[in-house]
Scaffold this motif. Structure first.
Motif, mmCIF file in Angstrom:
data_model
loop_
_atom_site.group_PDB
_atom_site.id
_atom_site.type_symbol
_atom_site.label_atom_id
_atom_site.label_comp_id
_atom_site.label_asym_id
_atom_site.label_seq_id
_atom_site.Cartn_x
_atom_site.Cartn_y
_atom_site.Cartn_z
ATOM 1 N N LEU A 109 0.826 -1.205 0.000
ATOM 2 C CA LEU A 109 0.000 0.000 0.000
ATOM 3 C C LEU A 109 0.861 1.255 0.000
ATOM 4 C CD1 LEU A 109 -2.763 1.392 0.234
ATOM 5 C CD2 LEU A 109 -2.606 1.125 2.717
ATOM 6 N N MET A 110 1.944 1.259 0.765
ATOM 7 C CA MET A 110 2.834 2.419 0.794
ATOM 8 C C MET A 110 3.483 2.650 -0.561
ATOM 9 S SD MET A 110 2.593 3.747 3.743
ATOM 10 C CE MET A 110 0.869 3.273 3.456
ATOM 11 N N LEU A 111 3.911 1.577 -1.215
ATOM 12 C CA LEU A 111 4.514 1.727 -2.534
ATOM 13 C C LEU A 111 3.488 2.225 -3.552
ATOM 14 C CD1 LEU A 111 6.702 -1.501 -2.614
ATOM 15 C CD2 LEU A 111 7.511 0.851 -2.435
ATOM 16 N N ALA A 112 2.251 1.721 -3.450
ATOM 17 C CA ALA A 112 1.208 2.172 -4.376
ATOM 18 C C ALA A 112 0.887 3.647 -4.171
ATOM 19 C CB ALA A 112 -0.049 1.322 -4.191
ATOM 20 N N ILE A 161 11.595 -0.223 -7.751
ATOM 21 C CA ILE A 161 12.039 0.050 -6.384
ATOM 22 C C ILE A 161 12.300 -1.252 -5.635
ATOM 23 C CG2 ILE A 161 11.362 1.034 -4.168
ATOM 24 C CD1 ILE A 161 9.760 3.131 -5.740
ATOM 25 N N VAL A 162 11.319 -2.169 -5.685
ATOM 26 C CA VAL A 162 11.435 -3.420 -4.924
ATOM 27 C C VAL A 162 12.546 -4.299 -5.479
ATOM 28 C CG1 VAL A 162 10.230 -5.517 -4.239
ATOM 29 C CG2 VAL A 162 9.013 -3.338 -4.264
ATOM 30 N N GLY A 208 14.391 -9.223 5.119
ATOM 31 C CA GLY A 208 13.037 -9.559 5.552
ATOM 32 C C GLY A 208 12.034 -8.471 5.259
ATOM 33 N N VAL A 209 12.516 -7.249 5.070
ATOM 34 C CA VAL A 209 11.633 -6.151 4.686
ATOM 35 C C VAL A 209 10.978 -6.445 3.346
ATOM 36 C CG1 VAL A 209 11.586 -3.709 4.076
ATOM 37 C CG2 VAL A 209 12.965 -4.494 5.998
ATOM 38 N N LEU A 267 0.200 -7.814 -5.135
ATOM 39 C CA LEU A 267 -0.611 -6.747 -4.545
ATOM 40 C C LEU A 267 -0.387 -5.422 -5.263
ATOM 41 C CD1 LEU A 267 -0.342 -7.398 -0.695
ATOM 42 C CD2 LEU A 267 -2.400 -7.494 -2.091
ATOM 43 N N LEU A 268 0.854 -5.151 -5.623
ATOM 44 C CA LEU A 268 1.145 -3.918 -6.351
ATOM 45 C C LEU A 268 0.416 -3.887 -7.693
ATOM 46 C CD1 LEU A 268 4.962 -3.453 -5.656
ATOM 47 C CD2 LEU A 268 3.105 -1.977 -4.889
#
Length: 388
Positions: free
Chosen positions: A52-55, A86-87, A158-159, A169-170
């Motif tokens: 959600l934060m990335l979106a 980013i990921v 682990g992040v 999800l993205l």
């Protein structure tokens, strides 16, 4: 003498049906149950909120494409590619650097033994007995040092755990992002308070991520350059670690300095390790703990104390991911519990970085209307609150 029908008249507040103390206890109990549920499902809640934060971060790309008159699907694709970059970019750097670290660490076994011999000689010169030295240093071995460094890397990796889940999800959130603006507009026509809370949360989250990213890049570049100049191995890995830990409020530099300091100890001895610690304290402490909190507080409206307490709380609930997402999670809780109701926005004066003017938060207009009071027949002027 009051009339029972007063409770039914406009502007006359009905009496509490249950004591306020009981309401507070019920709310506290509900909060405990909710937190316990989040803690149980932390492995799911954490990645969902990360996605959600990335979106939210890449949502302005879709808004930019819409303003340019580009097709909605093109803006969605650009936003999705940005979030994937980013990921996957961070994950690639971590994997390559971790592989290099695993390759180089066995070469330092002899240097670690030499350091222990130096410590034994130093303690013996101070008059410490051999048995006491043995008891003191018996728990130190090279395997524990490797385990400590690997634990730090695992926590950092682990992040980005559940990578496939986060990427999926993205994708779905990017699809929903094409119609998010129109949905919020529809909600605003019916429930303006909810729309205000959602927009405040999204805006505050973007500002926080922007400020943290800018300062994180500054810290990463300075740390990486300093480590490279001092000859510490794997400066790129430690620079990425500084960038990631910059999202941990207040104490991120403490977490980020431990692995490179240990590597400097193996590479150049205690002197190099002390130089690494000094450089991190000068760069990271000043930027992350003195300058950045001021900008973060102004961006998200949270005091330093609330920021630190949120770090402790969300780390306990969600682990390492909770430490990185402590501020956005706190903003979400504030939006759902405070900003959603104009009558509770005054709490922002207590938890904010600077006390806001409550009149700006809850504007009040005065409406004069005739209320036929059974007992007095008087005219009353009742305040009417309109959410901003």
């Amino acid at each position: 003498m009051s009339n029972p029908d007063d409770a039914q008249l406009p502007g006359v507040r009905a009496p509490w049906s249950i004591p306020r103390g009981l309401i507070v206890l019920l709310a506290a109990a509900s909060a405990v149950i909710a937190v316990a549920g989040i803690k149980v499902f932390a492995s799911i809640v954490g990645p969902v909120f990360l996605a959600l934060m990335l979106a939210i971060t890449v949502q302005p790309i879709q808004n930019w494409a819409r303003r340019r008159g580009l097709p909605a699907w093109l803006g969605m694709v650009l936003a999705l590619l940005a979030s994937y970059a980013i990921v996957l970019g961070l994950l690639a750097v971590l994997v390559v650097s971790a592989a290099q670290l695993a390759t180089q660490l066995p070469d330092y076994s002899g240097r670690f033994d030499d350091l222990l011999d130096g410590v034994r000689s130093l303690l013996s010169g101070w008059g410490v007995g051999k048995d006491q030295i043995q008891d003191l240093l018996s728990g130190l071995d090279f395997g524990q040092l490797i385990a400590l460094l690997e634990s730090a890397l695992r926590s950092m990796a682990g992040v980005l755990s559940n990578l496939v889940f986060v990427l999926a999800l993205l994708l779905f959130m990017s699809f929903d992002g094409m119609s998010f603006r129109s949905r919020v507009t529809a909600v605003e026509r019916v429930r303006p308070d909810i729309a205000y809370a959602l927009r405040t949360f999204a805006s505050g989250t973007r500002q926080y991520l922007l400020v943290s990213t800018v300062f994180g890049l500054i810290v990463a570049v300075l740390d990486g350059a300093a480590l490279w100049w001092m000859g510490v191995p794997l400066p790129l890995l430690w620079a990425v670690l500084s960038f990631i830990t910059n999202f941990i409020p207040n104490i991120g530099f403490v977490v980020g300095v431990i692995p490179p300091a240990l590597m400097a100890l193996l590479e150049g001895g205690p002197r190099l390790m002390l130089w690494v610690i000094v450089v991190y304290c000068v760069i990271n402490f000043v930027i992350q703990s003195v300058i950045q909190p001021k900008f973060v507080g102004d961006a998200v409206g949270l005091s330093v104390t609330v920021t630190f307490l949120s770090l402790i709380f969300w780390t306990w609930v969600l682990g390492a991911l909770g430490a990185l997402l402590a501020i956005p999670l706190t903003l979400l809780v504030r939006a759902l519990l405070l900003d959603i109701d104009p009558t509770t926005r005054w709490v922002s004066a207590l938890i904010g970085s600077s006390p806001p003017e409550l009149e700006a938060q809850v504007p009040i207009t005065v409406r004069s209307e005739q209320i036929d009071h059974p007992a007095h027949g008087e005219q009353r002027t009742e305040p009417e609150q309109h959410p901003q």
